[in-house]
Design an enzyme around this catalytic site. Structure first.
Site, mmCIF file in Angstrom:
data_model
loop_
_atom_site.group_PDB
_atom_site.id
_atom_site.type_symbol
_atom_site.label_atom_id
_atom_site.label_comp_id
_atom_site.label_asym_id
_atom_site.label_seq_id
_atom_site.Cartn_x
_atom_site.Cartn_y
_atom_site.Cartn_z
ATOM 1 N N GLU A 226 -11.103 32.842 23.260
ATOM 2 C CA GLU A 226 -11.609 33.086 24.491
ATOM 3 C C GLU A 226 -12.489 34.272 24.567
ATOM 4 O OE1 GLU A 226 -9.047 33.884 27.915
ATOM 5 O OE2 GLU A 226 -10.662 34.109 29.355
ATOM 6 N N ASN B 106 -15.610 32.338 30.579
ATOM 7 C CA ASN B 106 -15.230 32.125 32.047
ATOM 8 C C ASN B 106 -16.316 31.916 32.757
ATOM 9 O OD1 ASN B 106 -12.170 33.142 32.010
ATOM 10 N ND2 ASN B 106 -12.977 34.810 30.479
ATOM 11 N N GLU C 207 -13.592 27.961 31.221
ATOM 12 C CA GLU C 207 -12.514 28.384 31.988
ATOM 13 C C GLU C 207 -12.838 28.468 33.446
ATOM 14 O OE1 GLU C 207 -9.790 31.342 30.257
ATOM 15 O OE2 GLU C 207 -10.015 30.376 28.271
ATOM 16 N N ASP D 31 -8.010 27.507 34.588
ATOM 17 C CA ASP D 31 -7.405 28.827 34.093
ATOM 18 C C ASP D 31 -6.426 29.471 35.276
ATOM 19 O OD1 ASP D 31 -7.265 31.392 32.988
ATOM 20 O OD2 ASP D 31 -9.471 32.087 33.136
ATOM 21 N N GLU E 247 -0.777 31.467 28.137
ATOM 22 C CA GLU E 247 -1.536 32.616 28.299
ATOM 23 C C GLU E 247 -0.211 33.799 28.302
ATOM 24 O OE1 GLU E 247 -5.084 34.143 30.486
ATOM 25 O OE2 GLU E 247 -4.234 32.545 31.740
HETATM 26 P P1 C2E Z 1 -8.186 36.005 32.094
HETATM 27 O O1 C2E Z 1 -9.268 35.097 32.117
HETATM 28 O O2 C2E Z 1 -6.830 35.404 32.877
HETATM 29 O O3 C2E Z 1 -8.106 36.604 30.682
HETATM 30 C C1 C2E Z 1 -7.012 36.999 30.052
HETATM 31 C C2 C2E Z 1 -6.635 38.448 30.308
HETATM 32 O O4 C2E Z 1 -5.258 38.766 29.775
HETATM 33 C C3 C2E Z 1 -7.438 39.162 29.551
HETATM 34 O O5 C2E Z 1 -7.601 40.631 30.155
HETATM 35 C C4 C2E Z 1 -6.585 39.525 28.232
HETATM 36 O O6 C2E Z 1 -6.847 40.609 27.472
HETATM 37 C C5 C2E Z 1 -5.235 39.469 28.842
HETATM 38 N N1 C2E Z 1 -4.228 39.120 27.842
HETATM 39 C C6 C2E Z 1 -4.452 38.417 27.106
HETATM 40 N N2 C2E Z 1 -3.025 38.351 26.043
HETATM 41 C C7 C2E Z 1 -2.221 39.216 26.957
HETATM 42 C C8 C2E Z 1 -0.763 39.419 26.742
HETATM 43 O O7 C2E Z 1 -0.321 38.682 25.709
HETATM 44 N N3 C2E Z 1 -0.214 40.069 27.587
HETATM 45 C C9 C2E Z 1 -0.943 40.792 28.478
HETATM 46 N N4 C2E Z 1 -0.149 41.663 29.456
HETATM 47 N N5 C2E Z 1 -2.169 40.741 28.835
HETATM 48 C C10 C2E Z 1 -2.953 39.709 27.984
HETATM 49 P P2 C2E Z 1 -9.058 41.217 30.472
HETATM 50 O O8 C2E Z 1 -9.818 41.018 29.075
HETATM 51 O O9 C2E Z 1 -8.917 42.773 30.802
HETATM 52 O O10 C2E Z 1 -9.860 40.176 31.506
HETATM 53 C C11 C2E Z 1 -9.225 40.139 32.918
HETATM 54 C C12 C2E Z 1 -9.762 39.159 33.482
HETATM 55 O O11 C2E Z 1 -11.314 39.597 33.874
HETATM 56 C C13 C2E Z 1 -9.895 37.762 32.820
HETATM 57 O O12 C2E Z 1 -8.591 37.176 33.299
HETATM 58 C C14 C2E Z 1 -10.886 37.156 33.869
HETATM 59 O O13 C2E Z 1 -10.703 36.961 34.841
HETATM 60 C C15 C2E Z 1 -11.838 38.432 33.806
HETATM 61 N N6 C2E Z 1 -12.944 38.342 32.934
HETATM 62 C C16 C2E Z 1 -13.050 38.900 31.742
HETATM 63 N N7 C2E Z 1 -14.311 38.652 31.141
HETATM 64 C C17 C2E Z 1 -15.065 37.888 31.778
HETATM 65 C C18 C2E Z 1 -16.341 37.098 32.072
HETATM 66 O O14 C2E Z 1 -17.138 37.370 30.995
HETATM 67 N N8 C2E Z 1 -16.797 36.452 33.272
HETATM 68 C C19 C2E Z 1 -15.907 36.354 34.059
HETATM 69 N N9 C2E Z 1 -16.330 35.703 35.130
HETATM 70 N N10 C2E Z 1 -14.556 37.132 34.230
HETATM 71 C C20 C2E Z 1 -14.129 37.731 33.080
HETATM 72 CA CA CA Z 2 -9.826 33.232 31.383
HETATM 73 CA CA CA Z 3 -5.994 33.381 32.859
#
Ligand code: C2E
Ligand code: CA
Ligand code: CA
Length: 318
Positions: A94, A153, A185, A215, A272
């Site tokens: 991802e 995403n 996603e 997602d 996830e």
């Molecule tokens: P998401 O799409 O649900 O992404 C998964 C989030 O869960 C990611 O946080 C990831 O680092 C985190 N995660 C993965 N494995 C684990 C785990 O084992 N435990 C825990 N506690 N967390 C885990 P991140 O990178 O901080 O991203 C947060 C949200 O920000 C994403 O949720 C997504 O909704 C948004 N996001 C991130 N990058 C993009 C992007 O390029 N475009 C858009 N539209 N949204 C983004």
């Molecule tokens: Ca995602």
């Molecule tokens: Ca997610």
């Protein structure tokens, strides 16, 4: 005759300094009232507190800096591996964005994505991330490495753009990559607002060969009735499923039901937030064979991901 529901909300700013201008007293009270509007449970009154102004100032700063940040390549695209739950084999990734801020260091998406969703910049940023992801796929093709699909995403705001399918088609063409290597996603909640319209838009994306993952499944209560009408290939189970089953052992009927549902509808299923070996084994025993989470790897740079991919292949062939 239209029916309106009238709701009275009150923002309160207690005056401590009598010399304060009426306009600023008023604007602080208005700020406080916004808290009522944001509250889904319907608060009727709210008091002003200093953090409200701080948030506005912080968000304004983000808005002022975003265009320069994009131009100066301050946004980085990291990759989090998706793996087979039993063998650990790498099956995808991802793409997630990070902001390497020149003064504040790395900012997590939770700090800026909500601001960009409000001011519309999210569409520009997402397009940048998609382009980078396609570039990564191209580099694997060029270096002869085993290919895994990358999911990006797609925000619900992107889906309002009628020319989204042609945008993706152009991007795939520009990098010369088959559509099957790019997964999209789209959060379950994106389908909720105007389900019919969104379903049509997502179908157009699927028609050009893109693989669609739903997602955060389980957080927005989609109508199960509509699930088999939705143009999706995979259910991506939100991490709350894992957290909840561990909180109340034995009460995992929902989790096992959702996995069965995905299987019965012939949809892929990915979990996830896998953080432990036990969670991976448990999900696998329920019939979900793939997952993503810190147990396998945190999101990492493209460079580190390439090393991870080589090591993963070595483990499999060992
Ligand atoms: P998401 O799409 O649900 O992404 C998964 C989030 O869960 C990611 O946080 C990831 O680092 C985190 N995660 C993965 N494995 C684990 C785990 O084992 N435990 C825990 N506690 N967390 C885990 P991140 O990178 O901080 O991203 C947060 C949200 O920000 C994403 O949720 C997504 O909704 C948004 N996001 C991130 N990058 C993009 C992007 O390029 N475009 C858009 N539209 N949204 C983004
Ligand atoms: Ca995602
Ligand atoms: Ca997610």
């Amino acid at each position: 005759r239209a029916d309106y529901e009238l709701r009275i909300i009150i923002g309160i700013y207690p005056i401590e300094d009598n010399s304060m201008a009426v306009e600023s007293i008023y604007s602080k009270a208005v700020l406080a009232s916004k808290k009522c509007k944001e509250s889904a449970t319907g608060g009727y009154f709210a008091f002003y507190d200093e953090s409200m102004s701080e948030t506005i100032v912080k968000n304004q700063r983000i808005t002022n800096q975003m265009n320069v940040a994009l131009k100066e390549n301050q946004f980085e695209v990291v990759l989090q591996p998706k793996c087979h739950l039993q063998t650990g084999k790498l099956i995808g990734a991802e793409a997630l964005v990070r902001w390497k801020h020149p003064e504040n260091g790395y900012l997590p998406p939770s700090e800026f994505i909500p601001v960009f969703e409000k001011n519309g910049f999210i569409s520009k940023l997402d397009e940048y991330v998609w382009d980078k992801a396609c570039g990564y796929i191209r580099s694997w093709i060029d270096s002869g490495l085993d290919l895994v699909p990358v999911s990006v995403n797609v925000s619900r705001y992107d889906l309002r753009n009628q020319s989204l399918p042609s945008k993706f088609a152009q991007m795939l063409d520009k990098y010369g990559i088959p559509a099957k290597y790019l997964h999209l996603e789209i959060t379950e909640s994106a389908y909720m607002e105007d389900a019919r319209v969104i379903i049509k838009e997502v179908q157009r994306l699927k028609d050009i060969g893109l693989h669609i993952e739903m997602d955060d499944f389980g957080t927005a209560y989609s109508s199960l009735n509509m699930l088999n009408e939705m143009p999706i290939d995979t259910l991506k189970l939100d991490m709350s499923f894992i957290r909840n089953y561990e909180k109340s052992p034995g009460k995992d009927v929902i989790l096992s039901f959702v996995v069965k549902l995905a299987n019965a509808l012939n949809l892929g299923c990915i979990a996830e937030g896998i953080e432990t070996k036990e969670q991976a084994a448990y999900l696998f025993s329920l019939g979900c064979s793939t997952g993503q989470g810190y147990y396998f790897s945190k999101p990492i740079s493209k460079q580190d991901f390439d090393i991870f991919a080589v090591q993963s292949a070595a483990v499999i062939s060992a």
